[in-house]
Motif scaffolding. Sequence first.
Motif, PDB file in Angstrom:
ATOM      1  N   LEU A  53       0.826  -1.202   0.000  1.00 43.28           N
ATOM      2  CA  LEU A  53       0.000   0.000   0.000  1.00 43.28           C
ATOM      3  C   LEU A  53       0.870   1.266   0.000  1.00 43.28           C
ATOM      4  CD1 LEU A  53      -2.929  -0.840   2.454  1.00 43.28           C
ATOM      5  CD2 LEU A  53      -3.159  -0.173   0.053  1.00 43.28           C
ATOM      6  N   LYS A  54       1.941   1.246   0.784  1.00 41.45           N
ATOM      7  CA  LYS A  54       2.811   2.418   0.864  1.00 41.45           C
ATOM      8  C   LYS A  54       3.490   2.706  -0.473  1.00 41.45           C
ATOM      9  CE  LYS A  54       3.767   1.769   5.794  1.00 41.45           C
ATOM     10  NZ  LYS A  54       4.791   1.399   6.805  1.00 41.45           N
ATOM     11  N   GLU A  55       3.825   1.634  -1.184  1.00 37.21           N
ATOM     12  CA  GLU A  55       4.436   1.823  -2.494  1.00 37.21           C
ATOM     13  C   GLU A  55       3.408   2.291  -3.526  1.00 37.21           C
ATOM     14  OE1 GLU A  55       6.323  -1.778  -3.610  1.00 37.21           O
ATOM     15  OE2 GLU A  55       7.772  -1.771  -1.945  1.00 37.21           O
ATOM     16  N   THR A  56       2.199   1.755  -3.412  1.00 34.53           N
ATOM     17  CA  THR A  56       1.157   2.101  -4.380  1.00 34.53           C
ATOM     18  C   THR A  56       0.595   3.500  -4.128  1.00 34.53           C
ATOM     19  OG1 THR A  56       0.560  -0.247  -4.477  1.00 34.53           O
ATOM     20  CG2 THR A  56      -1.010   1.318  -5.410  1.00 34.53           C
ATOM     21  N   TYR A  57       0.397   3.832  -2.842  1.00 37.12           N
ATOM     22  CA  TYR A  57      -0.150   5.142  -2.446  1.00 37.12           C
ATOM     23  C   TYR A  57       0.822   5.803  -1.461  1.00 37.12           C
ATOM     24  CZ  TYR A  57      -4.639   3.516  -4.365  1.00 37.12           C
ATOM     25  OH  TYR A  57      -5.633   3.050  -5.186  1.00 37.12           O
ATOM     26  N   PRO A  58       1.834   6.477  -1.934  1.00 37.15           N
ATOM     27  CA  PRO A  58       2.858   7.054  -1.059  1.00 37.15           C
ATOM     28  C   PRO A  58       2.304   8.043  -0.031  1.00 37.15           C
ATOM     29  CG  PRO A  58       3.598   7.041  -3.339  1.00 37.15           C
ATOM     30  CD  PRO A  58       2.154   6.670  -3.364  1.00 37.15           C
ATOM     31  N   THR A  59       1.206   8.731  -0.359  1.00 33.45           N
ATOM     32  CA  THR A  59       0.661   9.733   0.572  1.00 33.45           C
ATOM     33  C   THR A  59      -0.417   9.178   1.499  1.00 33.45           C
ATOM     34  OG1 THR A  59      -0.974  10.438  -1.095  1.00 33.45           O
ATOM     35  CG2 THR A  59       1.144  11.607  -1.046  1.00 33.45           C
ATOM     36  N   LEU A  60      -0.730   7.897   1.361  1.00 31.73           N
ATOM     37  CA  LEU A  60      -1.739   7.288   2.231  1.00 31.73           C
ATOM     38  C   LEU A  60      -1.192   7.179   3.647  1.00 31.73           C
ATOM     39  CD1 LEU A  60      -4.455   5.804   2.652  1.00 31.73           C
ATOM     40  CD2 LEU A  60      -3.294   3.688   1.948  1.00 31.73           C
ATOM     41  N   GLN A  61      -1.915   7.707   4.619  1.00 35.70           N
ATOM     42  CA  GLN A  61      -1.486   7.684   6.023  1.00 35.70           C
ATOM     43  C   GLN A  61      -1.987   6.396   6.679  1.00 35.70           C
ATOM     44  OE1 GLN A  61      -2.788  11.327   7.982  1.00 35.70           O
ATOM     45  NE2 GLN A  61      -2.487  12.493   6.089  1.00 35.70           N
ATOM     46  N   LEU A  62      -1.036   5.609   7.192  1.00 32.75           N
ATOM     47  CA  LEU A  62      -1.370   4.322   7.795  1.00 32.75           C
ATOM     48  C   LEU A  62      -0.870   4.254   9.235  1.00 32.75           C
ATOM     49  CD1 LEU A  62      -0.396   1.941   4.836  1.00 32.75           C
ATOM     50  CD2 LEU A  62      -2.684   2.716   5.463  1.00 32.75           C
ATOM     51  N   LYS A  63      -1.508   3.415  10.004  1.00 36.17           N
ATOM     52  CA  LYS A  63      -1.103   3.192  11.387  1.00 36.17           C
ATOM     53  C   LYS A  63      -1.236   1.709  11.697  1.00 36.17           C
ATOM     54  CE  LYS A  63      -2.014   4.720  16.129  1.00 36.17           C
ATOM     55  NZ  LYS A  63      -2.786   5.664  16.965  1.00 36.17           N
ATOM     56  N   GLU A  64      -0.159   1.102  12.211  1.00 37.58           N
ATOM     57  CA  GLU A  64      -0.191  -0.323  12.518  1.00 37.58           C
ATOM     58  C   GLU A  64      -0.754  -0.566  13.918  1.00 37.58           C
ATOM     59  OE1 GLU A  64       3.638  -2.058  11.960  1.00 37.58           O
ATOM     60  OE2 GLU A  64       3.612  -1.805   9.774  1.00 37.58           O
ATOM     61  N   VAL A  65      -1.641  -1.556  14.025  1.00 34.46           N
ATOM     62  CA  VAL A  65      -2.230  -1.916  15.319  1.00 34.46           C
ATOM     63  C   VAL A  65      -2.204  -3.426  15.467  1.00 34.46           C
ATOM     64  CG1 VAL A  65      -3.729   0.121  15.418  1.00 34.46           C
ATOM     65  CG2 VAL A  65      -4.566  -1.964  14.349  1.00 34.46           C
ATOM     66  N   ASP A  66      -2.214  -3.869  16.720  1.00 31.98           N
ATOM     67  CA  ASP A  66      -2.137  -5.304  16.991  1.00 31.98           C
ATOM     68  C   ASP A  66      -3.483  -6.004  16.815  1.00 31.98           C
ATOM     69  OD1 ASP A  66       0.596  -5.436  17.672  1.00 31.98           O
ATOM     70  OD2 ASP A  66       0.150  -4.597  19.640  1.00 31.98           O
ATOM     71  N   ASN A  67      -4.574  -5.311  17.211  1.00 33.05           N
ATOM     72  CA  ASN A  67      -5.876  -5.982  17.234  1.00 33.05           C
ATOM     73  C   ASN A  67      -6.955  -5.024  16.731  1.00 33.05           C
ATOM     74  OD1 ASN A  67      -8.558  -6.682  18.654  1.00 33.05           O
ATOM     75  ND2 ASN A  67      -7.338  -8.539  18.996  1.00 33.05           N
ATOM     76  N   ALA A  68      -7.634  -5.426  15.673  1.00 36.88           N
ATOM     77  CA  ALA A  68      -8.647  -4.554  15.071  1.00 36.88           C
ATOM     78  C   ALA A  68      -9.811  -4.301  16.026  1.00 36.88           C
ATOM     79  CB  ALA A  68      -9.152  -5.167  13.770  1.00 36.88           C
ATOM     80  N   ASN A  69     -10.254  -5.325  16.750  1.00 36.95           N
ATOM     81  CA  ASN A  69     -11.374  -5.146  17.681  1.00 36.95           C
ATOM     82  C   ASN A  69     -11.057  -4.100  18.731  1.00 36.95           C
ATOM     83  OD1 ASN A  69     -13.662  -7.023  17.087  1.00 36.95           O
ATOM     84  ND2 ASN A  69     -12.029  -8.557  17.160  1.00 36.95           N
ATOM     85  N   ASP A  70      -9.891  -4.220  19.357  1.00 40.30           N
ATOM     86  CA  ASP A  70      -9.496  -3.256  20.379  1.00 40.30           C
ATOM     87  C   ASP A  70      -9.325  -1.862  19.796  1.00 40.30           C
ATOM     88  OD1 ASP A  70      -9.504  -5.323  22.178  1.00 40.30           O
ATOM     89  OD2 ASP A  70      -7.325  -5.630  22.131  1.00 40.30           O
ATOM     90  N   ALA A  71      -8.757  -1.790  18.591  1.00 39.07           N
ATOM     91  CA  ALA A  71      -8.513  -0.492  17.965  1.00 39.07           C
ATOM     92  C   ALA A  71      -9.815   0.239  17.667  1.00 39.07           C
ATOM     93  CB  ALA A  71      -7.708  -0.669  16.676  1.00 39.07           C
ATOM     94  N   PHE A  72     -10.848  -0.493  17.284  1.00 37.06           N
ATOM     95  CA  PHE A  72     -12.149   0.138  17.048  1.00 37.06           C
ATOM     96  C   PHE A  72     -12.788   0.553  18.366  1.00 37.06           C
ATOM     97  CE2 PHE A  72     -12.399  -2.172  12.828  1.00 37.06           C
ATOM     98  CZ  PHE A  72     -12.359  -1.015  12.069  1.00 37.06           C
ATOM     99  N   ASP A  73     -12.752  -0.336  19.339  1.00 37.11           N
ATOM    100  CA  ASP A  73     -13.457  -0.081  20.592  1.00 37.11           C
ATOM    101  C   ASP A  73     -12.830   1.041  21.412  1.00 37.11           C
ATOM    102  OD1 ASP A  73     -15.339  -2.044  20.058  1.00 37.11           O
ATOM    103  OD2 ASP A  73     -14.171  -3.623  21.025  1.00 37.11           O
ATOM    104  N   ASP A  74     -11.501   1.182  21.344  1.00 35.37           N
ATOM    105  CA  ASP A  74     -10.874   2.257  22.133  1.00 35.37           C
ATOM    106  C   ASP A  74     -10.724   3.559  21.352  1.00 35.37           C
ATOM    107  OD1 ASP A  74      -8.637   1.983  20.470  1.00 35.37           O
ATOM    108  OD2 ASP A  74      -7.494   0.805  21.917  1.00 35.37           O
ATOM    109  N   GLY A  75     -11.244   3.584  20.120  1.00 35.83           N
ATOM    110  CA  GLY A  75     -11.224   4.808  19.342  1.00 35.83           C
ATOM    111  C   GLY A  75      -9.949   5.058  18.576  1.00 35.83           C
ATOM    112  N   THR A  76      -9.023   4.094  18.587  1.00 37.68           N
ATOM    113  CA  THR A  76      -7.768   4.275  17.853  1.00 37.68           C
ATOM    114  C   THR A  76      -8.027   4.331  16.347  1.00 37.68           C
ATOM    115  OG1 THR A  76      -6.520   3.103  19.569  1.00 37.68           O
ATOM    116  CG2 THR A  76      -5.492   3.286  17.391  1.00 37.68           C
ATOM    117  N   CYS A  77      -8.955   3.509  15.881  1.00 34.45           N
ATOM    118  CA  CYS A  77      -9.213   3.417  14.439  1.00 34.45           C
ATOM    119  C   CYS A  77     -10.677   3.692  14.122  1.00 34.45           C
ATOM    120  CB  CYS A  77      -8.877   2.021  13.914  1.00 34.45           C
ATOM    121  SG  CYS A  77      -7.161   1.527  14.142  1.00 34.45           S
ATOM    122  N   ALA A  78     -10.879   4.390  13.003  1.00 33.52           N
ATOM    123  CA  ALA A  78     -12.210   4.529  12.429  1.00 33.52           C
ATOM    124  C   ALA A  78     -12.257   3.800  11.087  1.00 33.52           C
ATOM    125  CB  ALA A  78     -12.570   5.998  12.234  1.00 33.52           C
ATOM    126  N   ILE A  79     -11.062   3.487  10.564  1.00 37.60           N
ATOM    127  CA  ILE A  79     -10.939   2.773   9.293  1.00 37.60           C
ATOM    128  C   ILE A  79      -9.853   1.715   9.433  1.00 37.60           C
ATOM    129  CG2 ILE A  79     -10.366   2.960   6.846  1.00 37.60           C
ATOM    130  CD1 ILE A  79     -11.207   5.872   6.957  1.00 37.60           C
TER     131      ILE A  79
END
Length: 356
Positions: free
Chosen positions: A60-86
């Motif tokens: 993704l970083k190579e395909t979309y250089p300006t795309l802002q990404l954030k790595e997380v360990d667990n999608a469920n926790d990231a959604f529930d604690d507000g870390t991620c909306a996408i």
Amino acid sequence: PSRLLVNQFAIPFSPPTRGTLTMFGTATGIADFDDLIAKQEANKQGPACVGVSVAYAEWLKETYPTLQLKEVDNANDAFDDGTCAIFIIDYPVATKFVLTRYQNDACMANGKPIGIIGEPLSFGLNYYAIGVGNHIPSETVNTLSYWMTVMMSCAAGSEECLDGNFFSFYPDNAGTGEECGYVNNPTSGLQLSEGAIAGIIIGLCAFVALAGIVSHKIQANKQQARFRKRLVQQVARNITIGPSPSQLDADAIANELKHIGKNKDGTISKRALKDWMNDDKLGALSADDFEALWLALDANNSGLVDPVEFCAVLGTCGPEFESTYKEQERMRKEQRLQWASKRLSVIAKKTPTEGR
């Protein structure tokens, strides 16, 4: 068929979804990956989340250089604690994630439903392939290949194999991404969370309750004004009043109480009060108004109204004394004489006859 021994698992299968990367989560109003990047550059959307050390993140970083990404360990926790909306992942995994949240009664994250966001990529990772290890016996491979060919070849909705093909199995087992009621572009422009909906309902209930209390208070005040007015009018039938209860003559009110209660101590029973209030000229109080008057007079709930209780209620009837006094002042001379005659008649009844 013999061709399957040569070209195993070759029958194409297009599930009701794609295998390319897609977005899912709670964010709304994002059409596709290009739209996401535009909103990030305009500071209208934060970074999209991906799994830690996943291969597609580098792609993704190579395909979309300006795309802002954030790595997380667990999608469920990231959604529930507000870390991620996408969250970005391959489409089948995304639909399965939404289905699992739905099955676990966990559709909401920070008060918003989770679902597939916008369009998936039209390139990159594609439909899944099925592979077998060399250690698996050829008979097993042949059997798997045969039945997968049958189940992929059967047209969706066919009466011959209804619910007996991969296409039919897919939504129930892998999900569609729509289970939680997510809407990417709400027509109202506002997507209410369960908490917000609950808040509105509670607010409406509180408003209705408050309106009921206010209405009851208004009705109670009107009733209070009616029985106070009637009480003052009845007192004024036998006693000369002024525009204020403080102008009442103490001896006159004491004698009136004895007259009402038909005794010497001035206490009044409920029956005696009702008889006194049933005046042909002024009319009888309604049953509800009389009960309200009695409750106001019998402050200690003893069943009798004493002079102190009676005078205490009269003391709160200032506006009623003033209005009744003005009404009497406007009466014609003949009416005043009739009132005076009535009072003299009452006084004569109260005064013992000489010689008795």
